[in-house]
Design a protein around this motif. Sequence first.
Motif, PDB file in Angstrom:
ATOM      1  N   UNK A  95      -1.460  53.067  41.925  1.00  0.00           N
ATOM      2  CA  UNK A  95      -1.790  52.077  40.890  1.00  0.00           C
ATOM      3  C   UNK A  95      -1.334  52.563  39.521  1.00  0.00           C
ATOM      4  N   UNK A  96      -1.521  53.841  39.245  1.00  0.00           N
ATOM      5  CA  UNK A  96      -1.064  54.409  37.973  1.00  0.00           C
ATOM      6  C   UNK A  96       0.450  54.243  37.836  1.00  0.00           C
ATOM      7  N   UNK A  97       1.179  54.566  38.897  1.00  0.00           N
ATOM      8  CA  UNK A  97       2.642  54.417  38.866  1.00  0.00           C
ATOM      9  C   UNK A  97       3.049  52.961  38.692  1.00  0.00           C
ATOM     10  N   UNK A  98       2.330  52.043  39.324  1.00  0.00           N
ATOM     11  CA  UNK A  98       2.650  50.614  39.201  1.00  0.00           C
ATOM     12  C   UNK A  98       2.459  50.141  37.764  1.00  0.00           C
ATOM     13  N   UNK A  99       1.335  50.520  37.126  1.00  0.00           N
ATOM     14  CA  UNK A  99       1.114  50.156  35.725  1.00  0.00           C
ATOM     15  C   UNK A  99       2.201  50.757  34.836  1.00  0.00           C
ATOM     16  N   UNK A 100       2.554  52.004  35.096  1.00  0.00           N
ATOM     17  CA  UNK A 100       3.562  52.689  34.291  1.00  0.00           C
ATOM     18  C   UNK A 100       4.930  52.018  34.430  1.00  0.00           C
ATOM     19  N   UNK A 101       5.352  51.758  35.657  1.00  0.00           N
ATOM     20  CA  UNK A 101       6.666  51.142  35.883  1.00  0.00           C
ATOM     21  C   UNK A 101       6.730  49.706  35.362  1.00  0.00           C
ATOM     22  N   UNK A 102       5.645  48.957  35.513  1.00  0.00           N
ATOM     23  CA  UNK A 102       5.629  47.579  34.998  1.00  0.00           C
ATOM     24  C   UNK A 102       5.767  47.578  33.482  1.00  0.00           C
ATOM     25  N   UNK A 131       0.963  40.574  28.574  1.00  0.00           N
ATOM     26  CA  UNK A 131       1.680  41.815  28.831  1.00  0.00           C
ATOM     27  C   UNK A 131       1.465  42.270  30.256  1.00  0.00           C
ATOM     28  N   UNK A 132       2.158  43.330  30.632  1.00  0.00           N
ATOM     29  CA  UNK A 132       2.070  43.853  31.990  1.00  0.00           C
ATOM     30  C   UNK A 132       0.946  44.871  32.071  1.00  0.00           C
ATOM     31  N   UNK A 133      -0.253  44.397  31.939  1.00  0.00           N
ATOM     32  CA  UNK A 133      -1.390  45.302  31.975  1.00  0.00           C
ATOM     33  C   UNK A 133      -2.601  44.666  32.598  1.00  0.00           C
ATOM     34  N   UNK A 134      -3.679  45.436  32.613  1.00  0.00           N
ATOM     35  CA  UNK A 134      -4.921  44.982  33.225  1.00  0.00           C
ATOM     36  C   UNK A 134      -5.638  43.964  32.354  1.00  0.00           C
ATOM     37  N   UNK A 165      -5.639  42.368  27.989  1.00  0.00           N
ATOM     38  CA  UNK A 165      -4.884  42.408  26.727  1.00  0.00           C
ATOM     39  C   UNK A 165      -5.286  43.549  25.796  1.00  0.00           C
ATOM     40  N   UNK A 166      -6.579  43.877  25.721  1.00  0.00           N
ATOM     41  CA  UNK A 166      -6.993  44.928  24.797  1.00  0.00           C
ATOM     42  C   UNK A 166      -6.559  46.311  25.267  1.00  0.00           C
ATOM     43  N   UNK A 167      -6.266  46.481  26.567  1.00  0.00           N
ATOM     44  CA  UNK A 167      -5.842  47.794  27.048  1.00  0.00           C
ATOM     45  C   UNK A 167      -4.365  48.057  26.786  1.00  0.00           C
ATOM     46  N   UNK A 168      -3.611  47.025  26.441  1.00  0.00           N
ATOM     47  CA  UNK A 168      -2.197  47.210  26.139  1.00  0.00           C
ATOM     48  C   UNK A 168      -1.995  47.898  24.797  1.00  0.00           C
ATOM     49  N   UNK A 169      -2.868  47.648  23.880  1.00  0.00           N
ATOM     50  CA  UNK A 169      -2.772  48.218  22.540  1.00  0.00           C
ATOM     51  C   UNK A 169      -4.198  48.477  22.035  1.00  0.00           C
ATOM     52  N   UNK A 170      -4.855  49.535  22.555  1.00  0.00           N
ATOM     53  CA  UNK A 170      -6.272  49.715  22.258  1.00  0.00           C
ATOM     54  C   UNK A 170      -6.591  50.121  20.819  1.00  0.00           C
ATOM     55  N   UNK A 171      -5.646  50.675  20.089  1.00  0.00           N
ATOM     56  CA  UNK A 171      -5.940  51.204  18.764  1.00  0.00           C
ATOM     57  C   UNK A 171      -5.363  50.394  17.607  1.00  0.00           C
ATOM     58  N   UNK A 172      -4.462  49.485  17.890  1.00  0.00           N
ATOM     59  CA  UNK A 172      -3.861  48.660  16.836  1.00  0.00           C
ATOM     60  C   UNK A 172      -3.766  47.212  17.298  1.00  0.00           C
ATOM     61  N   UNK A 173      -3.645  46.317  16.342  1.00  0.00           N
ATOM     62  CA  UNK A 173      -3.483  44.906  16.672  1.00  0.00           C
ATOM     63  C   UNK A 173      -2.072  44.678  17.186  1.00  0.00           C
ATOM     64  N   UNK A 174      -1.945  43.877  18.223  1.00  0.00           N
ATOM     65  CA  UNK A 174      -0.627  43.567  18.749  1.00  0.00           C
ATOM     66  C   UNK A 174       0.110  42.658  17.784  1.00  0.00           C
ATOM     67  N   UNK A 175       1.415  42.847  17.696  1.00  0.00           N
ATOM     68  CA  UNK A 175       2.233  42.122  16.734  1.00  0.00           C
ATOM     69  C   UNK A 175       2.169  40.611  16.917  1.00  0.00           C
ATOM     70  N   UNK A 186       5.491  43.977  24.846  1.00  0.00           N
ATOM     71  CA  UNK A 186       6.188  44.930  25.706  1.00  0.00           C
ATOM     72  C   UNK A 186       5.469  46.271  25.629  1.00  0.00           C
ATOM     73  N   UNK A 187       5.416  46.968  26.726  1.00  0.00           N
ATOM     74  CA  UNK A 187       4.855  48.302  26.703  1.00  0.00           C
ATOM     75  C   UNK A 187       3.959  48.613  27.875  1.00  0.00           C
ATOM     76  N   UNK A 188       3.515  49.853  27.886  1.00  0.00           N
ATOM     77  CA  UNK A 188       2.716  50.400  28.975  1.00  0.00           C
ATOM     78  C   UNK A 188       1.239  50.160  28.687  1.00  0.00           C
ATOM     79  N   UNK A 189       0.493  49.847  29.710  1.00  0.00           N
ATOM     80  CA  UNK A 189      -0.959  49.722  29.602  1.00  0.00           C
ATOM     81  C   UNK A 189      -1.531  51.138  29.642  1.00  0.00           C
ATOM     82  N   UNK A 190      -1.731  51.713  28.467  1.00  0.00           N
ATOM     83  CA  UNK A 190      -2.147  53.099  28.331  1.00  0.00           C
ATOM     84  C   UNK A 190      -3.509  53.331  28.977  1.00  0.00           C
ATOM     85  N   UNK A 191      -4.441  52.448  28.739  1.00  0.00           N
ATOM     86  CA  UNK A 191      -5.801  52.619  29.255  1.00  0.00           C
ATOM     87  C   UNK A 191      -5.808  52.557  30.780  1.00  0.00           C
ATOM     88  N   UNK A 192      -5.122  51.593  31.366  1.00  0.00           N
ATOM     89  CA  UNK A 192      -5.094  51.469  32.827  1.00  0.00           C
ATOM     90  C   UNK A 192      -4.394  52.665  33.466  1.00  0.00           C
TER      91      UNK A 192
END
Length: 143
Positions: free
Chosen positions: A15-22, A79-82, A84-94, A121-127
């Motif tokens: 699952x970690x690899x899938x989130x990373x590759x997506x 985004x390609x994540x679990x 929306x808030x996990x895609x950019x947990x520390x800043x507002x998305x553009x 675009x980007x990696x779901x860091x939290x997931x």
Amino acid sequence: MTRPFLALSYVAFAACCAFLLAGIWTFTFEPAQGELLYYSKGMNRITGEGRNTRGETPPTRVEYSYQVEGETLEGKTIGMGFRPWTLSPFTQMRWKEGLRVGSSLTVYFSPRAPEFSVLHRGIDVVACFTTLVAGLALRRFSN
């Protein structure tokens, strides 16, 4: 003797690899100008703001349109994540800047499948981090 924790650790690592590759895949997407058609802000899980009358916690929902080679397409994926808030947990998305229905925004679409698009675009860091830690913990418990 079976080792179920070991098997579950492999599932977590996959699952970690899938989130990373997506997430990495979205960096191959091309930008296009789009228009926001619908926006529904989800509940803030920390403050509880946005909870509906039935006590449910609705997720953030968007709908947008964009044009690729003269064809108008619609999308709903942030985004390609679990979440929306996990895609950019520390800043507002553009894409959230100046957000209102009818406003223009940048949509990123897959060149090979233009009907597949995202707003972020980007990696779901939290997931990725969560599934990696879960995999490591399960691996440790399998011994």
